[in-house]
Design an enzyme around this catalytic site. Sequence first.
Site, mmCIF file in Angstrom:
data_model
loop_
_atom_site.group_PDB
_atom_site.id
_atom_site.type_symbol
_atom_site.label_atom_id
_atom_site.label_comp_id
_atom_site.label_asym_id
_atom_site.label_seq_id
_atom_site.Cartn_x
_atom_site.Cartn_y
_atom_site.Cartn_z
ATOM 1 N N HIS A 13 -7.548 -5.438 -0.786
ATOM 2 C CA HIS A 13 -6.359 -4.601 -0.786
ATOM 3 C C HIS A 13 -5.204 -5.262 -0.038
ATOM 4 O O HIS A 13 -4.096 -4.743 -0.027
ATOM 5 C CB HIS A 13 -6.691 -3.242 -0.147
ATOM 6 N N ASP A 64 -9.660 -4.324 -6.316
ATOM 7 C CA ASP A 64 -9.132 -3.597 -5.167
ATOM 8 C C ASP A 64 -9.754 -2.205 -5.170
ATOM 9 O O ASP A 64 -9.497 -1.414 -6.074
ATOM 10 C CB ASP A 64 -7.600 -3.524 -5.260
ATOM 11 N N SER A 105 0.834 -1.198 0.000
ATOM 12 C CA SER A 105 0.000 0.000 0.000
ATOM 13 C C SER A 105 0.875 1.257 0.000
ATOM 14 O O SER A 105 1.751 1.379 -0.844
ATOM 15 C CB SER A 105 -0.937 -0.069 1.210
#
Lengths: 384, 244
Positions: B226, B198, B76
Site C-alpha cells: 500500500h 494492495d 491513501s
Amino acid sequence: MPLSEAFARGDAPASESYEDLYENAPCGYLSVGADGRVARANLTFAAWAGYQRDELAGRRFSDLLNIAGKIFFETHVAPLLRMQGFFDEFAIDLITSDGSRLPAIANARERRGADGHLRFIRLTIIRATDRRRFERNLIDARKESDHLRIALEENLRQERNNAELREQFIAVLGHDLRNPLASISGGARLMLKAKSTADAARIEAMMQTSVTRMAKMIDSVMDLARGRLGGGIPISKSVIAIEPVLDQVVAELAAAHPDKVIEVNFEIEKPIFCDGLRMAQLFSNLLANAINHGAEHHPIRVNAKANDKEFILSVANTGNPISDDTKARLFLPFCRGPDHGPAEGLGLGLYIASEIAKAHSGDLEVTSSDLETRFTFSMKSQNR
Amino acid sequence: MIFAHGFGCDQNMWRFVAPAFEADFRTILFDHVGAGQSDLSAYQAGKYATLDGYAEDVVEIGRELSLTDAVFVGHSVSAMIGILASLKAPELFESLVLVGPSARYIDDGDYVGGFSEAQIEELLSFLEENHMGWSAQMAPVIMGNPDRPDLADELTNSFCRTDPEIAKAFARVTFKSDNRADLPKVTARSLILQCSEDVIASPTVGAFVQQNIPNSRMIMLNATGHCPNLSAPDEVVSAIRAFV
C-alpha cells in the site's frame, strides 16, 4: 502424537545445531521476500499456523493475517520497517490453516543486500494468547475506569451544586419565614391596643394570612423532604369532581392578584380518580408561577379537559421565553428564574408540581416560545 | 507541489519521493493535525470527525502560501482529502496525484470496497492493542525532540507515534468515509497510481476512482503493498514526473 512432538519435530541432534535451533526454536521464524511472499518459515511457526512447512513458502504473507492485521501491517509496520529497518513489539493476529485466530506478538527486521535492495523482512513470532487476552482486559478495564471517573466527577459536580443550592435555600427559607413572623409579632402587639372587637377581628385576619403563608412554606419544605428522602410525595386517590377544585384555586389566586386576568376554559365531562388536595396544589403552583412570570397586563389562560381517555390541565402565560438552560433545571428543587424577585418564593413550586404529577403516573411538560410559555399536566383516566 | 500523508504515519512517508522534485518545484510537506510533529493541542475531535476537516486544513495551507496551479500529491486517505480540498478551492490545484486511493473502503451493494463494517470495527479495536506502549508522559519527549537520537534510543518505533485516541479516530474517519459522489465533480487533472497488489486499495477500487474522475488516468505500478512511496520510490517519482 507423543507430547514432545507438539513442541519439536524430528529427533534432537546429539549436539546443538543452528539448523535445529532455527527449525525448533521456541518461537516462530518467518522470512518474507520483497514481493510480500513467504520465503521461509521454521517448523515451530508452521506447527502454530497449522501448515506443513512446504505449504508456506510462496504464500502471500498478508494471507496469513486477518483484516485488521493486514491493514496494520500495511499502514504501520511496513512504513516503519522501511524508515528505521525494524519494528519491535507489535501485536498481530495470524490466521491458521483452519481459519482460527492465533494472537501473537512480533518483532520484525529488514535484511538488505549489498546493493541496498530489500531481500527479506524477518519476523520473530511469539504465540501470546494469554498475554494478548490480558492486555485486552487491561484496555477494557482502563476504559471502564475512565468512564467511571467521568461519571463520578459529574456526580461530584452535581452534588456540589446541590449542596450550594441547599445552603442558599436555607438562607432564603430563614429570610422568608422572618417576614410573616415579624408581621404576626406586630399583630400581637397591635392586638393589645385593639379598641373594639371589630379591630381585633381585622388584626386577627391579618395575622391569619401570615400564619397561612408560613404554613405553606413549611408544607413545601415537608413535601421537599418527602420527595427527596422517601418514595415521592404520598397521595390518596378517590373519584372526585375536579371542576370545583379548579374553580376554588382560580378564585383564591384571583383574589390575591386582583390586577390579573385569568381566562378559564373547562371541558370536564366526568369526574377523575386523583388526590384532590394534591391536584389543587399542583394547579395552584402552576397558576402562581404563571402570574409571577407572565407579562403584565396580559391574561393567563387556563384549559382543562377530562374525558374517558385522559385529564389534561394547562396554564399559559405570555412573556420572555424560558432559556434552554433554565428549562433543564426547571423541575428541580430550588430552581428560580434568573431574574427572580421576592415574590417568587422558595423555588419549590414546580418541583412539587412535578412530584405530584409523578405520583399520579402523569406527565408535566413545558413548552416556551416568544408567543407563550405553557405548562401542561396530563394523565390517563383511571376508574380507580 | 504539496505532499499529504495517509493514515498510519506522517510526512516521513515522502522522504524518498519529495527530494526528487526539489530542483523543479517548491515542495511542501506537512503532518495532518494529530499526526507526526503536528501541534496536538490543535486537534478538535469534532472538526476531524470528517475528511472535510482535514481538507479545510489543506485549503488553509494552500491559501496561506498563496498556491496557484499547484500539484497535490496524496497518499491513501489523503487522496480523498485532496479531492475535497480541490472541490473547495479549485484555483489552488492544477492537478492531483492520487497514490493508492479508495473512494469507499466498506462494501456497499454492488460496490466492492474490500472490507465489511465488522472488519473495520475489528481494526479499530485491534489498533488499541498496538498502542499499549504509548503514554501521555512520553509524548512530549518523542514529539518535541526529533533530533535527539539519544532519546529515541530509549524508544522503539519512534517514528509515526500517535496518540491512540487520535489514531483510532483517524482510522474511523478514514475507513468509514464514502466519497464516491465527489469523484465526478473533480475538475483538476488527475493521475491515479495503483499498486499491482494492495490489500487496502485493490486495483478494482483504483479503477473505480479513475472511471469516475472526468480528466484522469491510471498507472499500474509494479510495486506491491500500500506504500509504493516507500517501497518503490523510483517508480513513483518517474510516474509523477511524466505526469507533471
